[in-house]
Design an enzyme around this catalytic site. Structure first.
Site, PDB file in Angstrom:
ATOM      1  N   LYS A  22      45.110  51.544  39.605  1.00 52.31           N
ATOM      2  CA  LYS A  22      43.760  51.538  40.266  1.00 52.31           C
ATOM      3  C   LYS A  22      43.790  50.749  41.428  1.00 52.31           C
ATOM      4  CE  LYS A  22      40.347  48.820  39.091  1.00 52.31           C
ATOM      5  NZ  LYS A  22      39.975  47.823  39.939  1.00 52.31           N
ATOM      6  N   ASN A  23      44.195  49.618  41.541  1.00 50.30           N
ATOM      7  CA  ASN A  23      44.059  48.547  42.624  1.00 50.30           C
ATOM      8  C   ASN A  23      45.065  49.063  43.949  1.00 50.30           C
ATOM      9  OD1 ASN A  23      41.908  47.275  41.371  1.00 50.30           O
ATOM     10  ND2 ASN A  23      43.205  45.608  41.008  1.00 50.30           N
ATOM     11  N   CYS A 117      32.843  43.226  40.371  1.00 47.82           N
ATOM     12  CA  CYS A 117      32.880  42.425  39.133  1.00 47.82           C
ATOM     13  C   CYS A 117      32.134  41.349  39.582  1.00 47.82           C
ATOM     14  CB  CYS A 117      33.772  42.338  38.311  1.00 47.82           C
ATOM     15  SG  CYS A 117      34.324  43.916  37.613  1.00 47.82           S
ATOM     16  N   ARG A 122      33.216  35.722  45.767  1.00 44.46           N
ATOM     17  CA  ARG A 122      34.229  36.190  46.312  1.00 44.46           C
ATOM     18  C   ARG A 122      34.018  36.614  47.784  1.00 44.46           C
ATOM     19  NH1 ARG A 122      35.651  41.245  41.843  1.00 44.46           N
ATOM     20  NH2 ARG A 122      37.602  40.872  42.859  1.00 44.46           N
ATOM     21  N   ASP A 306      43.603  39.264  35.940  1.00 49.15           N
ATOM     22  CA  ASP A 306      42.817  40.429  35.335  1.00 49.15           C
ATOM     23  C   ASP A 306      43.534  40.613  33.935  1.00 49.15           C
ATOM     24  OD1 ASP A 306      41.664  41.080  37.702  1.00 49.15           O
ATOM     25  OD2 ASP A 306      42.725  42.715  38.460  1.00 49.15           O
ATOM     26  N   ARG A 398      35.450  51.778  34.946  1.00 49.25           N
ATOM     27  CA  ARG A 398      35.855  51.790  36.343  1.00 49.25           C
ATOM     28  C   ARG A 398      37.240  51.660  36.535  1.00 49.25           C
ATOM     29  NH1 ARG A 398      32.021  47.405  39.092  1.00 49.25           N
ATOM     30  NH2 ARG A 398      33.695  47.551  40.713  1.00 49.25           N
TER      31      ARG A 398
HETATM   32  C1  UD1 Z   1      41.895  41.746  43.611  1.00 47.94           C
HETATM   33  C2  UD1 Z   1      41.994  42.730  42.786  1.00 47.94           C
HETATM   34  C3  UD1 Z   1      41.468  42.068  41.464  1.00 47.94           C
HETATM   35  C4  UD1 Z   1      42.122  40.770  41.080  1.00 47.94           C
HETATM   36  C5  UD1 Z   1      42.281  39.817  42.284  1.00 47.94           C
HETATM   37  C6  UD1 Z   1      43.201  38.770  42.029  1.00 47.94           C
HETATM   38  C7  UD1 Z   1      41.427  44.925  43.833  1.00 47.94           C
HETATM   39  C8  UD1 Z   1      40.467  45.911  44.138  1.00 47.94           C
HETATM   40  N1  UD1 Z   1      40.834  43.861  43.214  1.00 47.94           N
HETATM   41  O1  UD1 Z   1      40.863  41.370  43.958  1.00 47.94           O
HETATM   42  O2  UD1 Z   1      41.377  42.941  40.370  1.00 47.94           O
HETATM   43  O3  UD1 Z   1      41.397  40.145  40.080  1.00 47.94           O
HETATM   44  O4  UD1 Z   1      43.175  40.697  43.334  1.00 47.94           O
HETATM   45  O5  UD1 Z   1      44.484  39.411  41.643  1.00 47.94           O
HETATM   46  O6  UD1 Z   1      42.826  45.007  44.036  1.00 47.94           O
HETATM   47  N2  UD1 Z   1      39.497  34.406  48.456  1.00 47.94           N
HETATM   48  C9  UD1 Z   1      38.724  33.736  49.539  1.00 47.94           C
HETATM   49  N3  UD1 Z   1      38.596  34.246  50.586  1.00 47.94           N
HETATM   50  C10 UD1 Z   1      38.943  35.646  50.971  1.00 47.94           C
HETATM   51  C11 UD1 Z   1      39.589  36.424  49.947  1.00 47.94           C
HETATM   52  C12 UD1 Z   1      39.800  35.988  48.830  1.00 47.94           C
HETATM   53  O7  UD1 Z   1      38.659  32.615  49.282  1.00 47.94           O
HETATM   54  O8  UD1 Z   1      38.743  36.046  52.132  1.00 47.94           O
HETATM   55  C13 UD1 Z   1      39.755  34.007  47.277  1.00 47.94           C
HETATM   56  C14 UD1 Z   1      39.192  34.571  46.103  1.00 47.94           C
HETATM   57  O9  UD1 Z   1      37.804  33.880  46.031  1.00 47.94           O
HETATM   58  C15 UD1 Z   1      39.896  34.277  44.878  1.00 47.94           C
HETATM   59  C16 UD1 Z   1      41.291  34.471  45.481  1.00 47.94           C
HETATM   60  O10 UD1 Z   1      41.076  34.084  46.934  1.00 47.94           O
HETATM   61  O11 UD1 Z   1      39.764  32.841  44.487  1.00 47.94           O
HETATM   62  C17 UD1 Z   1      42.057  35.553  45.366  1.00 47.94           C
HETATM   63  O12 UD1 Z   1      41.082  36.711  45.634  1.00 47.94           O
HETATM   64  P1  UD1 Z   1      41.652  38.076  45.982  1.00 47.94           P
HETATM   65  O13 UD1 Z   1      43.316  38.089  45.957  1.00 47.94           O
HETATM   66  O14 UD1 Z   1      41.201  38.461  47.404  1.00 47.94           O
HETATM   67  O15 UD1 Z   1      41.050  39.036  44.905  1.00 47.94           O
HETATM   68  P2  UD1 Z   1      40.594  40.580  45.383  1.00 47.94           P
HETATM   69  O16 UD1 Z   1      41.054  41.294  46.422  1.00 47.94           O
HETATM   70  O17 UD1 Z   1      39.091  40.344  45.756  1.00 47.94           O
END
Ligand code: UD1
Length: 431
Positions: A22-23, A117, A122, A306, A398
């Site tokens: 999915k991701n 979620c 985030r 995850d 989802r």
């Molecule tokens: C993606 C995945 C999600 C998975 C996560 C971590 C998708 C659609 N979702 O989510 O299923 O749980 O990776 O493997 O692929 N952060 C910041 N600033 C930012 C972005 C992130 O501080 O601009 C922090 C977040 O709060 C979190 C960490 O970085 O603590 C990791 O987040 P991130 O890897 O970005 O997760 P997602 O891309 O939202």
């Protein structure tokens, strides 16, 4: 009010075929905006997040031809708008990938701040930092990210302050059509980053280093059409691995890349399970006596956040005390209260849970609080004595394709029901 209702306590045995990731597919769908040619995506998972993402593409004028459940042809030649509707973004977090893709192609994007979620705060500050470095002005106006690179995207040297999957893919989407050589440091290395990079390269992008800490992108003028198959879903595979362990079953999990599952395999082995690895499959035999172990979630190749709820449920049925540290999302232990209704013994302090294993769970009515927490509840219900109902399964749908069908094929007694009458019928038949 769709629910899963199941009678647990039976080992799951047989074979299951894992769907596309999915991701990875979410990033690839957004990436299909980057050319006017046809993009054919194969091995697409038939799950709600993907369908929402495709609907959003249609909404801005792309043609989306769903050839079958697992293949789609996208053509973005007639996109008329760089504004994504609020309705779509609220449903899925990954619609933030439209910012990178629209910026790359049209140098403009207007996309509402993402939902998804509720597993912790985030932020998308790292995405924005990257876009700004590429010469884009980014403002937040009325809940939307309004981005414009009026003089075109210019390559840059970007250091990410946190390792972020989303920011890495998003910046990659924008930078492959930027002028010059972009370097992104401290990037995420998840398998889906590599998959999105491979997809973009198959469209003519020049991206090197995906899967390492540093990605180097030489901007190209134009991308072309491609046909690309999405990699298998690491998290769906890991979920079935935990199902085999928790139910003391024996499952051959096909269409996987065993390398992507190493951290999960390692933990299940430490617990005393038996695992055989093949070229594109793993077989997990859940042993009767399983031991506690400690788990800490980390960016890839560490243990995936995850998979944290699913391994926690499995540990909650192992002998001894396990400590699970969640280091990615601070709010990912909410399912613990639901699990307690089934007889688990877990205490949470900040981002750490202490799990005292119990002999068995008993069935209960529980809620799926988010996608992976929902999967964990299904694992618990399959392992529990008696009948469990899992509510709010829209979250599970989802990210898991026809979960109940895959489980039925493994011998599980589970139904998707949408009325109390059907639930009652299941209870009567289950005895
Ligand atoms: C993606 C995945 C999600 C998975 C996560 C971590 C998708 C659609 N979702 O989510 O299923 O749980 O990776 O493997 O692929 N952060 C910041 N600033 C930012 C972005 C992130 O501080 O601009 C922090 C977040 O709060 C979190 C960490 O970085 O603590 C990791 O987040 P991130 O890897 O970005 O997760 P997602 O891309 O939202």
């Amino acid at each position: 009010m769709e629910q899963f209702i199941m009678k647990g306590g039976k080992p799951l045995c047989g074979e299951v075929v894992i769907s596309g990731a999915k991701n990875a597919a979410l990033g690839i769908i957004a990436g299909s905006l980057l050319t006017d040619d046809d993009i054919i995506i194969d091995n697409l998972p038939d799950v709600r997040d993907i369908n929402v993402m495709l609907e959003a593409l249609k909404e801005i004028g792309a043609s989306v031809n769903r050839v079958n459940r697992h293949q789609v042809i996208v053509n973005a030649a007639n996109v008329q708008s760089v504004s994504i509707d609020d309705e779509y973004i609220r449903k899925i977090r990954a619609s933030y990938y439209f910012i990178g893709a629209l910026l790359g192609k049209y140098q403009k994007a207007n996309v509402p701040l993402p939902g998804g979620c509720a597993i912790g705060s985030r932020p998308i500050d790292q995405h924005i930092k990257g876009f700004r470095a590429l010469g884009t002005t980014v403002d937040i106006k009325n809940g939307c990210v309004v981005a414009e690179a009026s003089e075109g995207l210019k390559a840059s040297h970007i250091y990410l302050d946190v390792v972020s999957v989303g920011a890495t893919i998003n910046i990659m989407l924008a930078a492959c059509l930027a002028e010059g050589r972009t370097i992104i440091e401290n990037v995420a290395k998840e398998p889906h980053i590599v998959d999105v990079a491979n997809f973009l390269n198959s469209m003519g992008a020049n991206i090197k280093g995906a899967g390492t800490d540093t990605i180097r992108i030489k901007g190209v003028k134009k991308l072309h059409g491609t046909e690309y198959a999405v990699i298998p879903d690491q998290i769906e595979a890991g979920t079935f691995m935990c199902m085999a362990a928790a139910t003391r079953g024996d499952i051959l999990i096909k269409n996987v890349i065993p390398k992507h599952l190493e951290s999960i395999t390692a933990k299940l082995l430490e617990m005393g399970n038996t695992i055989y690895e093949y070229d594109e499959a793993v077989r997990v035999i859940g042993n009767q006596f399983q031991r506690a172990t400690d788990v800490k979630t980390l960016p890839y190749p560490g243990f995936p956040t995850d998979m944290q709820p699913q391994i926690s449920v499995t540990l909650a049925l192992a002998s001894g005390t396990s400590v699970v540290t969640e280091s990615i999302f601070e709010n990912r232990f909410k399912y613990v209260d639901e699990l307690a209704r089934m007889g688990s013994n877990i205490k949470v302090e900040g981002n750490v849970s202490v799990i005292d294993g119990v002999d068995h769970f008993t069935g209960a009515s529980v809620n799926a609080l988010d996608l992976r927490a929902g999967a964990a509840m299904v694992i618990a219900g399959l392992a529990a004595d008696g009948i469990t109902t899992v509510n709010e399964i829209g979250y599970i749908q989802r990210g898991y394709e026809h979960l109940e069908k895959k489980l039925q094929a493994l011998g599980a007694s589970i139904e998707l029901v949408d009325s109390e009458r059907d639930a009652q019928k299941f209870r009567m038949n289950a005895g």
